[in-house]
Structures are given as C-alpha cells and as structure tokens.
Write a protein that holds these residues in place. Structure first.
Motif, short mmCIF file in Angstrom:
data_model
loop_
_atom_site.label_atom_id
_atom_site.label_comp_id
_atom_site.label_asym_id
_atom_site.label_seq_id
_atom_site.Cartn_x
_atom_site.Cartn_y
_atom_site.Cartn_z
N PHE A 120 0.84 -1.20 0.00
CA PHE A 120 0.00 0.00 0.00
C PHE A 120 0.87 1.25 0.00
N PHE A 121 1.89 1.28 0.85
CA PHE A 121 2.78 2.45 0.92
C PHE A 121 3.57 2.64 -0.36
N VAL A 122 4.14 1.58 -0.90
CA VAL A 122 4.95 1.69 -2.12
C VAL A 122 4.11 2.26 -3.26
N ILE A 123 2.88 1.79 -3.40
CA ILE A 123 2.00 2.31 -4.45
C ILE A 123 1.74 3.81 -4.25
N MET A 124 1.44 4.20 -3.02
CA MET A 124 1.11 5.60 -2.74
C MET A 124 2.32 6.51 -2.88
N ILE A 125 3.50 6.07 -2.45
CA ILE A 125 4.67 6.94 -2.55
C ILE A 125 5.07 7.12 -4.02
N LEU A 126 4.87 6.11 -4.85
CA LEU A 126 5.15 6.25 -6.28
C LEU A 126 4.20 7.26 -6.91
N LEU A 127 2.91 7.14 -6.63
CA LEU A 127 1.93 8.07 -7.18
C LEU A 127 2.20 9.51 -6.73
N THR A 128 2.48 9.67 -5.44
CA THR A 128 2.72 11.01 -4.89
C THR A 128 4.01 11.60 -5.46
N SER A 129 5.03 10.78 -5.63
CA SER A 129 6.30 11.27 -6.18
C SER A 129 6.14 11.72 -7.63
N PHE A 130 5.41 10.95 -8.43
CA PHE A 130 5.17 11.32 -9.81
C PHE A 130 4.38 12.62 -9.89
N TYR A 131 3.36 12.75 -9.06
CA TYR A 131 2.55 13.97 -9.03
C TYR A 131 3.43 15.17 -8.66
N THR A 132 4.28 15.00 -7.66
CA THR A 132 5.14 16.10 -7.21
C THR A 132 6.08 16.55 -8.32
N LEU A 133 6.71 15.60 -9.00
CA LEU A 133 7.66 15.94 -10.06
C LEU A 133 6.96 16.61 -11.25
N LEU A 134 5.72 16.18 -11.55
CA LEU A 134 5.01 16.71 -12.72
C LEU A 134 4.38 18.07 -12.46
N TYR A 135 3.79 18.26 -11.28
CA TYR A 135 2.97 19.44 -11.05
C TYR A 135 3.55 20.41 -10.01
N LEU A 136 4.60 20.00 -9.29
CA LEU A 136 5.22 20.90 -8.31
C LEU A 136 6.73 20.98 -8.59
N PRO A 137 7.10 21.61 -9.69
CA PRO A 137 8.53 21.63 -10.09
C PRO A 137 9.44 22.31 -9.07
N HIS A 138 8.88 23.20 -8.24
CA HIS A 138 9.72 23.88 -7.26
C HIS A 138 10.27 22.92 -6.21
N MET A 139 9.69 21.69 -6.11
CA MET A 139 10.17 20.73 -5.14
C MET A 139 11.37 19.92 -5.64
N ALA A 140 11.89 20.30 -6.81
CA ALA A 140 13.11 19.66 -7.30
C ALA A 140 14.15 20.69 -7.72
N THR A 141 13.89 21.96 -7.42
CA THR A 141 14.77 23.04 -7.86
C THR A 141 16.16 22.93 -7.24
N VAL A 142 16.23 22.70 -5.95
CA VAL A 142 17.52 22.67 -5.26
C VAL A 142 18.36 21.48 -5.72
N ILE A 143 17.73 20.33 -5.89
CA ILE A 143 18.47 19.15 -6.32
C ILE A 143 18.97 19.32 -7.76
N ARG A 144 18.20 20.00 -8.59
CA ARG A 144 18.68 20.29 -9.95
C ARG A 144 19.86 21.24 -9.92
N ARG A 145 19.85 22.17 -8.97
CA ARG A 145 20.94 23.13 -8.86
C ARG A 145 22.19 22.50 -8.26
N PHE A 146 21.99 21.57 -7.34
CA PHE A 146 23.11 20.88 -6.68
C PHE A 146 22.95 19.38 -6.89
N PRO A 147 23.42 18.84 -8.01
CA PRO A 147 23.21 17.43 -8.36
C PRO A 147 23.71 16.45 -7.31
#
Length: 344
Positions: free
Chosen positions: A207-234
């Motif tokens: 149940f958790f693995v399914i939900m964390i995958l869905l939430t992670s995909f949603y975050t990357l697609l619709y909340l780009p600011h949540m990956a800004t720092v990691i893109r800046r500092f690989p």
C-alpha cells in the motif's frame, strides 16, 4: 548576523524544529499506525496485545509534538501564528484526534461490556487514522503553498486544503504509518498474532509503495519547485537515491523476517522524506500562492537573535534529556508483550 559553527541561528532553529517533528513522526507514527490497524484484529486478546504493545510509550511519544510546537512558537512566532490560523480547522481536528485516541486507550478496559469496548475500539482506530491523514494533509498544503497575503494573514477557506495533492499526501502518510506501525507490532508479538501481522506488514508495505510512487510522480510533474535545489546541486540527488534504497530494504528485510532492520529502514525513510522537503523549502517555511514576496522565511519570521541564542542553549540541554528518557523507556519495555493484571 550571529552564527554557531558558521551557521546562523535561524538555520539552526530550522534544523532543530525539523529534527523534532521528524522524531515525532517516527515515534508517534508507529503508535498511530498501530491504532489505524486496530480493528483488523478480531479477537479480544489480540486487540489487548496490540494495545499493550504501545501502552508504555504512546503518551511519551506525544511529548515530541509538544516540543515541536513550542520550538516553532519560540523560534518563528510569525510562522506559528500564520500556520495555526490558516490551518485552524485541521489543527482542531488534529487535537480532537489526540484527545479521543488517549481516552480510547484509557477508557476501553474500564468496563466489561462488549459494546463499550467496541465503541472505544472504533474511536481509537478512527482517531489514529484521522491524525495520520491530517499530518499528510497539512504537509501537502505546506509543500504547495497557501494563500498568504502581505500581512501574513491567510486569505482562503478550509475547502482549499482538500485539494487532490494534499489528499494524496494524507493517504500516503497514513499508508507509511500503517506500515511503520505493523512492523513495530510484529516485533512485539508472537504466536498466532505474529503470523497474522507478518501478512499485514506485507500488505501495508505494498500500500505504501503504491502511494509513494503516485505522490512522487505527481510532485515531479505538477510541483517543479520541489526539485529546484536538487537540480541546482546534483550531489544532493544522493538523498532520494538513499530513500529509494531504504524503501527497497524494508521489503528485503520483511522477506527475511528481520523486522528490527525493517523498522530501522522505515524510520530512515521517514527521516529522508522530511530532509527532502526541508531542502527544497529552505529558507522558506511557508509559501504564499499569492506572491513570492509574501513567503515566510527563516529570516523574516524569526525571533530576535538574542532570543534564538538563549533558547538554542536551552534546547541543547533539554532535547538530549528527552532523547535519554525516550531511550530509557524503550529499553525498559523491550521484548514481547505479555498480558497481566496491569495490562490495558
């Protein structure tokens, strides 16, 4: 600007508050997960055993949320005021959940009637599930941002909090804590209930693995600011990689029935999730959808540097004491649960 080891006081308090709330989710998280699973146990003996598995520690684990709230109020009073006023309804429901969970645990065994015990069993599961869901709901809205005006006042309604991402985050948090709680319970039980819990651990992990995958995909697609720092500092990409490895290790240790290592991996997963959120938000603490100028940061919402410095010294004394007490309690009540006349 006053610093300690080259880091300013505001950042130290940001780290301290994050650590305290992470500790709360890890410790009270398995209590909440155990409560959410409570009704899946049909026999009276089984319900008493899983209740007594958390009996000695659940109230002590709640101390961490009190410390976190107090630290937020002391270090960042503007954030505290804006956050609690904006999330007034969710926080009231959260407090009601805390209250009813406590009285459900304490009142359940006060009377022998079957209807009495069933009523508090239902109340216990509902309140525990509600708390876990609300934690995720609040986190989801903090990640997205809320409608904060230039005066730091919330300019929205409660219904705005019930958006798809926040609901998804709430369900993901519930799934995570159910898995976390099931792993803890399987370490504390034996015989037939142990066998049943081994199945529940696998199901909650899926149940958790399914939900964390869905939430992670949603975050990357619709909340780009949540990956800004990691893109800046690989080099920070190592953190999500470590989180994925920790989740994979949970399934590996469950398969091998090494539940202590699975519990440690579950705790590491929670910690890394909080670290990821903190990295992407910093130096912001509360995002405004209205204008970036309205963001509440560690610098425009903190107490005075003198206040932060004095309280940082107090925290350096107090937090280790709480950690020591928590460790002592867990060491004292380690081992499998045995029912006696003093049990719930």
């Amino acid at each position: 600007m006053a610093t300690l080891f080259g880091i300013d006081y505001q950042t130290w308090w940001f780290l301290l508050i994050g650590a305290v709330f992470t500790g709360y989710i890890i410790l009270d998280g398995f209590d909440l997960g155990a409560g959410a699973l409570h009704l899946f146990f049909n026999k009276e003996t089984s319900r008493r055993i899983v209740l007594n598995a958390i009996g000695p520690v659940w109230d002590g684990n709640e101390v961490w949320i009190v410390i976190g709230g107090g630290a937020l109020f002391a270090g960042f009073p503007v954030v505290y005021a804006s956050l609690l006023s904006a999330f007034y309804v969710p926080f009231i429901l959260f407090l009601l959940g805390i209250i009813f969970r406590a009285i459900s645990i304490e009142f359940r065994s006060k009377e022998p009637m079957l209807w009495w015990k069933r009523m508090w069993d239902i109340c216990y599961t509902c309140s525990s599930s509600l708390i876990a869901f609300l934690l995720g709901l609040i986190l989801g809205n903090v990640i997205q941002g809320i409608n904060i005006g230039p005066d730091h006042v919330f300019r929205g309604s409660f219904m705005e909090f019930l958006n798809p991402y926040a609901i998804m985050m709430g369900i993901t948090t519930l799934a995570l804590l159910m898995m976390h709680g099931a792993i803890y319970l399987v370490m504390k039980t034996e015989d037939r209930i142990y066998t049943k819990l081994t199945i529940m651990v696998k199901n909650t992990t899926i149940f958790f693995v399914i939900m964390i995958l869905l939430t992670s995909f949603y975050t990357l697609l619709y909340l780009p600011h949540m990956a800004t720092v990691i893109r800046r500092f690989p080099e920070l990409f190592v953190i999500p990689v470590m989180m994925v490895l920790a989740i994979a290790n949970i399934t590996r240790q469950i398969t091998k029935r090494k539940y202590l290592f699975a519990f440690i991996s579950s705790s590491v997963t929670i910690s890394l999730l909080m670290v990821l959120v903190a990295i992407e938000l910093y130096p912001n603490m509360l995002l405004s959808k209205i204008s970036p100028a309205n963001h509440l940061t560690v610098y425009n919402s903190s107490s005075s540097e003198k206040t932060l410095g004095i309280m940082l010294l107090m925290a350096a004394i107090g937090v280790p004491m709480v950690v020591g007490y928590t460790t002592f309690v867990f060491m004292t009540f380690k081992g499998k649960v045995k029912l006696d006349e003093m049990s719930y």
